[in-house]
Design a protein around this motif. Structure first.
Motif: not given
Length: 223
Positions: A38-45, A134-138, A159-163, A169-176
């Motif tokens: 998991x990343x914070x805003x500064x770490x994303x940059x 959800x909405x966070x960057x990794x 998406x992040x649903x408990x099983x 169960x996690x789903x992520x989209x590539x943003x970069x």
């Protein structure tokens, strides 16, 4: 393995744009090496700057393959006119790829296929032991087997649903995702699809062959 639905030309922007991009790519069930941070805003940059740094060694092999693919016509001509020279160049290419692979192995990528995932060039779904916002960057580090393709990317959790299995169960989209890395994923997906189709065809052929075999008859006795 599944094939995505065709793109709908009438889709409206911008919500359906992401959905349309998602449908452009095939998805496969695969087992790969995965590291999620998991990343914070500064770490994303900082991660984006790191990915775009020319001296970055992550994904070096993917860059080499992208350059090779760009010059495939010249390579084909060389193989036709000077097959011996082309064969020797292929040996040199293999040596360079082995060196790039060794460099990539030292960049902190997973070295074993330990995670089941649903992979496409748009994103990835997987089970993970911890909840992700959800909405966070990794930051993702992927190793695709058996070719040990390394991909480092920035992604957003959608998406992040408990099983019931006490994980998520996690789903992520590539943003970069660098273009060479996206092409590497596409090549891997197509390779896995081809192997699956080949295995299915061989199984079907074997089943038809077994069904067509007649049982052996006892040898008729004399007299």
């Amino acid at each position: 393995m599944s094939k995505d639905e065709p793109v709908r030309p009438s889709a409206s922007e911008p919500e359906d744009h992401q959905d349309r991009d998602r449908r452009r790519y095939f998805r496969i069930e695969d087992r790969l090496g995965l590291l999620v941070v998991p990343l914070g805003p500064d770490e994303e940059v900082r991660l984006i700057e790191s990915l775009e740094t020319p001296s970055s060694r992550a994904g070096l092999l993917n860059d080499l393959h992208a350059i090779r693919d760009l010059h495939l016509p010249e390579r084909r001509a060389l193989e036709y006119k000077f097959p011996t020279v082309a064969a020797y160049i292929k040996v040199i290419e293999t040596q360079i790829e082995m060196l790039a692979q060794a460099i990539g192995d030292g960049e902190g990528f997973p070295n074993s296929p330990d995670t089941d995932a649903c992979l496409s060039a748009q994103g990835i779904g997987f089970h993970w032991p911890m909840s992700l916002e959800i909405g966070g960057c990794v930051e993702l580090r992927l190793t695709l087997f058996p070719d040990r393709v390394h991909v480092r990317a920035l992604a957003r959790v959608v998406r992040c649903d408990a099983t019931e299995g006490q994980d998520y169960q996690v789903a992520v989209d590539f943003t970069h995702l660098r273009e060479a890395d996206r092409e590497a994923i596409i090549r891997h997906v197509h390779r896995v699809q081809r192997l699956c189709l080949q295995a299915q065809a061989e199984a079907a052929f074997e089943a038809r062959h077994q069904a067509g075999l007649k049982p052996l008859q006892d040898k008729p006795s004399r007299g």
